[in-house]
Design an enzyme around this catalytic site. Structure first.
Site, PDB file in Angstrom:
ATOM      1  N   LYS A  13      -0.602  -6.181   0.195  1.00 56.23           N
ATOM      2  CA  LYS A  13       0.762  -6.044  -0.345  1.00 56.23           C
ATOM      3  C   LYS A  13       1.783  -5.848   0.783  1.00 56.23           C
ATOM      4  O   LYS A  13       2.791  -6.537   0.832  1.00 56.23           O
ATOM      5  CB  LYS A  13       0.843  -4.844  -1.323  1.00 56.23           C
ATOM      6  CG  LYS A  13      -0.110  -4.955  -2.506  1.00 56.23           C
ATOM      7  CD  LYS A  13       0.055  -3.803  -3.472  1.00 56.23           C
ATOM      8  CE  LYS A  13      -0.290  -2.434  -2.913  1.00 56.23           C
ATOM      9  NZ  LYS A  13      -1.704  -2.259  -2.514  1.00 56.23           N
ATOM     10  N   ARG A  92       2.780   2.305 -10.307  1.00 53.03           N
ATOM     11  CA  ARG A  92       1.341   2.455 -10.126  1.00 53.03           C
ATOM     12  C   ARG A  92       0.703   3.099 -11.337  1.00 53.03           C
ATOM     13  O   ARG A  92      -0.502   3.334 -11.345  1.00 53.03           O
ATOM     14  CB  ARG A  92       1.104   3.354  -8.928  1.00 53.03           C
ATOM     15  CG  ARG A  92       0.396   2.693  -7.766  1.00 53.03           C
ATOM     16  CD  ARG A  92       0.382   3.731  -6.678  1.00 53.03           C
ATOM     17  NE  ARG A  92      -0.536   3.456  -5.643  1.00 53.03           N
ATOM     18  CZ  ARG A  92      -0.218   2.870  -4.497  1.00 53.03           C
ATOM     19  NH1 ARG A  92       0.990   2.411  -4.292  1.00 53.03           N
ATOM     20  NH2 ARG A  92      -1.120   2.728  -3.569  1.00 53.03           N
ATOM     21  N   ARG A 127      -7.835  -1.915   9.601  1.00 52.39           N
ATOM     22  CA  ARG A 127      -6.361  -1.896   9.641  1.00 52.39           C
ATOM     23  C   ARG A 127      -5.842  -0.958  10.737  1.00 52.39           C
ATOM     24  O   ARG A 127      -6.373   0.111  10.978  1.00 52.39           O
ATOM     25  CB  ARG A 127      -5.806  -1.424   8.297  1.00 52.39           C
ATOM     26  CG  ARG A 127      -4.307  -1.196   8.356  1.00 52.39           C
ATOM     27  CD  ARG A 127      -3.669  -1.136   7.022  1.00 52.39           C
ATOM     28  NE  ARG A 127      -4.100  -0.026   6.197  1.00 52.39           N
ATOM     29  CZ  ARG A 127      -3.685   0.155   4.953  1.00 52.39           C
ATOM     30  NH1 ARG A 127      -2.857  -0.716   4.402  1.00 52.39           N
ATOM     31  NH2 ARG A 127      -4.106   1.172   4.254  1.00 52.39           N
ATOM     32  N   ARG A 160      -4.661   4.801   9.623  1.00 53.67           N
ATOM     33  CA  ARG A 160      -4.166   5.731   8.601  1.00 53.67           C
ATOM     34  C   ARG A 160      -5.251   6.718   8.207  1.00 53.67           C
ATOM     35  O   ARG A 160      -6.418   6.355   8.134  1.00 53.67           O
ATOM     36  CB  ARG A 160      -3.711   4.922   7.369  1.00 53.67           C
ATOM     37  CG  ARG A 160      -2.235   4.680   7.373  1.00 53.67           C
ATOM     38  CD  ARG A 160      -1.767   3.736   6.318  1.00 53.67           C
ATOM     39  NE  ARG A 160      -2.225   4.019   4.967  1.00 53.67           N
ATOM     40  CZ  ARG A 160      -1.845   3.316   3.899  1.00 53.67           C
ATOM     41  NH1 ARG A 160      -0.999   2.312   4.042  1.00 53.67           N
ATOM     42  NH2 ARG A 160      -2.311   3.605   2.708  1.00 53.67           N
ATOM     43  N   ARG A 171      -9.543   5.811  -3.532  1.00 51.65           N
ATOM     44  CA  ARG A 171      -8.330   5.044  -3.850  1.00 51.65           C
ATOM     45  C   ARG A 171      -8.646   3.867  -4.771  1.00 51.65           C
ATOM     46  O   ARG A 171      -7.862   3.542  -5.663  1.00 51.65           O
ATOM     47  CB  ARG A 171      -7.667   4.550  -2.548  1.00 51.65           C
ATOM     48  CG  ARG A 171      -7.029   5.699  -1.772  1.00 51.65           C
ATOM     49  CD  ARG A 171      -6.770   5.347  -0.329  1.00 51.65           C
ATOM     50  NE  ARG A 171      -5.854   4.249  -0.159  1.00 51.65           N
ATOM     51  CZ  ARG A 171      -5.780   3.519   0.944  1.00 51.65           C
ATOM     52  NH1 ARG A 171      -6.571   3.789   1.975  1.00 51.65           N
ATOM     53  NH2 ARG A 171      -4.920   2.538   1.028  1.00 51.65           N
TER      54      ARG A 171
HETATM   55  P1  AP5 Z   1      -2.089  -4.315   3.809  1.00 50.95           P
HETATM   56  O1  AP5 Z   1      -1.049  -5.376   3.769  1.00 50.95           O
HETATM   57  O2  AP5 Z   1      -1.804  -3.095   4.601  1.00 50.95           O
HETATM   58  O3  AP5 Z   1      -2.564  -3.932   2.325  1.00 50.95           O
HETATM   59  P2  AP5 Z   1      -1.840  -3.099   1.200  1.00 50.95           P
HETATM   60  O4  AP5 Z   1      -2.137  -3.769  -0.083  1.00 50.95           O
HETATM   61  O5  AP5 Z   1      -0.402  -2.860   1.543  1.00 50.95           O
HETATM   62  O6  AP5 Z   1      -2.706  -1.766   1.316  1.00 50.95           O
HETATM   63  P3  AP5 Z   1      -2.300  -0.255   1.263  1.00 50.95           P
HETATM   64  O7  AP5 Z   1      -3.534   0.501   1.659  1.00 50.95           O
HETATM   65  O8  AP5 Z   1      -1.065   0.049   2.059  1.00 50.95           O
HETATM   66  O9  AP5 Z   1      -2.013  -0.071  -0.216  1.00 50.95           O
HETATM   67  P4  AP5 Z   1      -2.088   1.193  -0.994  1.00 50.95           P
HETATM   68  O10 AP5 Z   1      -1.484   0.711  -2.247  1.00 50.95           O
HETATM   69  O11 AP5 Z   1      -3.401   1.849  -1.114  1.00 50.95           O
HETATM   70  O12 AP5 Z   1      -1.275   2.263  -0.086  1.00 50.95           O
HETATM   71  P5  AP5 Z   1       0.235   2.754  -0.116  1.00 50.95           P
HETATM   72  O13 AP5 Z   1       0.664   2.884   1.279  1.00 50.95           O
HETATM   73  O14 AP5 Z   1       1.049   1.957  -1.062  1.00 50.95           O
HETATM   74  O15 AP5 Z   1      -3.447  -5.009   4.324  1.00 50.95           O
HETATM   75  C1  AP5 Z   1      -4.613  -4.241   4.543  1.00 50.95           C
HETATM   76  C2  AP5 Z   1      -5.343  -4.759   5.799  1.00 50.95           C
HETATM   77  O16 AP5 Z   1      -5.826  -6.083   5.537  1.00 50.95           O
HETATM   78  C3  AP5 Z   1      -4.433  -4.882   7.036  1.00 50.95           C
HETATM   79  O17 AP5 Z   1      -5.193  -4.567   8.158  1.00 50.95           O
HETATM   80  C4  AP5 Z   1      -4.016  -6.362   7.059  1.00 50.95           C
HETATM   81  O18 AP5 Z   1      -3.734  -6.822   8.362  1.00 50.95           O
HETATM   82  C5  AP5 Z   1      -5.267  -7.025   6.466  1.00 50.95           C
HETATM   83  N1  AP5 Z   1      -4.954  -8.223   5.683  1.00 50.95           N
HETATM   84  C6  AP5 Z   1      -3.898  -8.424   4.858  1.00 50.95           C
HETATM   85  N2  AP5 Z   1      -3.980  -9.637   4.274  1.00 50.95           N
HETATM   86  C7  AP5 Z   1      -5.156 -10.209   4.745  1.00 50.95           C
HETATM   87  C8  AP5 Z   1      -5.802 -11.450   4.489  1.00 50.95           C
HETATM   88  N3  AP5 Z   1      -5.273 -12.358   3.651  1.00 50.95           N
HETATM   89  N4  AP5 Z   1      -6.985 -11.687   5.113  1.00 50.95           N
HETATM   90  C9  AP5 Z   1      -7.523 -10.756   5.966  1.00 50.95           C
HETATM   91  N5  AP5 Z   1      -6.942  -9.566   6.240  1.00 50.95           N
HETATM   92  C10 AP5 Z   1      -5.775  -9.294   5.627  1.00 50.95           C
HETATM   93  O19 AP5 Z   1       0.040   4.197  -0.779  1.00 50.95           O
HETATM   94  C11 AP5 Z   1      -0.591   5.241  -0.081  1.00 50.95           C
HETATM   95  C12 AP5 Z   1      -0.647   6.485  -0.948  1.00 50.95           C
HETATM   96  O20 AP5 Z   1       0.680   6.887  -1.313  1.00 50.95           O
HETATM   97  C13 AP5 Z   1      -1.373   6.345  -2.284  1.00 50.95           C
HETATM   98  O21 AP5 Z   1      -2.777   6.497  -2.135  1.00 50.95           O
HETATM   99  C14 AP5 Z   1      -0.737   7.491  -3.074  1.00 50.95           C
HETATM  100  O22 AP5 Z   1      -1.265   8.734  -2.666  1.00 50.95           O
HETATM  101  C15 AP5 Z   1       0.705   7.422  -2.643  1.00 50.95           C
HETATM  102  N6  AP5 Z   1       1.547   6.552  -3.469  1.00 50.95           N
HETATM  103  C16 AP5 Z   1       2.152   5.394  -3.068  1.00 50.95           C
HETATM  104  N7  AP5 Z   1       2.838   4.849  -4.071  1.00 50.95           N
HETATM  105  C17 AP5 Z   1       2.665   5.664  -5.139  1.00 50.95           C
HETATM  106  C18 AP5 Z   1       3.124   5.605  -6.485  1.00 50.95           C
HETATM  107  N8  AP5 Z   1       3.890   4.586  -6.935  1.00 50.95           N
HETATM  108  N9  AP5 Z   1       2.753   6.603  -7.329  1.00 50.95           N
HETATM  109  C19 AP5 Z   1       2.002   7.643  -6.901  1.00 50.95           C
HETATM  110  N10 AP5 Z   1       1.528   7.745  -5.634  1.00 50.95           N
HETATM  111  C20 AP5 Z   1       1.864   6.760  -4.756  1.00 50.95           C
END
Ligand code: AP5
Length: 224
Positions: A13, A92, A127, A160, A171
């Protein structure tokens, strides 16, 4: 154009959000980045809420809906969101989606990135991130130009805290229980909400996924 990027942790994402926002010249609203920023300098004089958020983030659990909804609606009311925005990691829960609807915020496109669990674990364990900007790399699939350094600033990259394998599994469970129901919620209400819903196979390379997404974005844009 108002877009939601939906998908499990590590689906790509954040990576794809940067491309879409650059193409459409709209701001990215990443709730994960916002929460990390809120807690990153907070060890001195940390408020109880900051401490609660930091503990939830490190454990891979969701922050309560009321906190996150307030953060996002305040951000959407800022001037740079007037012509559109991309929500990365929000909503979410069904409660968060309902809050968005009740606030009268009409979303044009929901993009659901689909990736199987095994691939997610590999993506997240490789990552590396640039904490100040949220720029994301992968040691094998999307490496920086110089190992462990951010391409734009030359600053060191970090792993991270919630990318440890046991936390990744938590997660994924949280995603299945609390976020995946949004897939049905949005696809069933697409007509009523006047929101286009597109599922994207996100198992290909970063470039392949980007192409599929830009096709869906351009098709939606043409209909506005
Ligand atoms: P990346 O692009 O970083 O993936 P992502 O989907 O953004 O993953 P996240 O881990 O950031 O998502 P998340 O939803 O768990 O965390 P968030 O920060 O939102 O890609 C991942 C890796 O793969 C990278 O190394 C990239 O280079 C690689 N990659 C990408 N595309 C690729 C491809 N096509 N092929 C190969 N490799 C590839 O949330 C963190 C925390 O915040 C949550 O756990 C929660 O505690 C809190 N939080 C956030 N939002 C909310 C909400 N709305 N409500 C409640 N709590 C929340």
């Amino acid at each position: 154009m108002k877009i939601i990027l939906l998908g499990p942790p590590g689906a790509g994402k954040g990576t794809q959000a940067d491309f879409i926002c650059a193409a459409l010249k709209i701001p990215k609203i990443s709730t994960g980045d916002m929460l990390r920023e809120l807690t990153s300098h907070a060890f001195v004089n940390e408020t109880p809420t900051q401490k609660q958020i930091r503990n939830l983030l490190n454990a891979g659990l969701l922050v309560p809906d009321d906190i996150i909804v307030q953060l996002v609606t305040d951000r959407i009311n800022e001037a740079d969101c007037a012509n559109g925005f991309l929500l990365d990691g929000f909503p979410r829960t069904i409660g968060q989606a309902e809050a968005l609807q009740q606030a009268g915020i009409q979303i044009n496109l929901v993009l659901q990135l689909q990736v199987p669990d095994a691939q997610i674990i590999e993506r997240l364990s490789g990552r590396r991130v640039h904490p100040a900007s949220g720029r994301t790399y992968h040691i094998k699939y999307n490496p920086p130009k110089v190992a462990d350094m951010d391409d734009e600033t030359g600053e060191p990259l970090k792993q991270r805290r919630d990318d440890e394998e046991s936390t990744i599994r938590t997660r994924l469970e949280v995603y299945k229980l609390q976020t995946e129901p949004l897939v049905a919620w949005y696809s069933e209400r697409a007509a009523q909400l006047q929101t286009k819903y597109v599922a994207i196979d996100a198992t290909g390379s970063v470039e392949q996924v980007k192409e599929s997404i830009l096709t869906a974005v351009n098709a939606t844009k043409a209909q506005l």
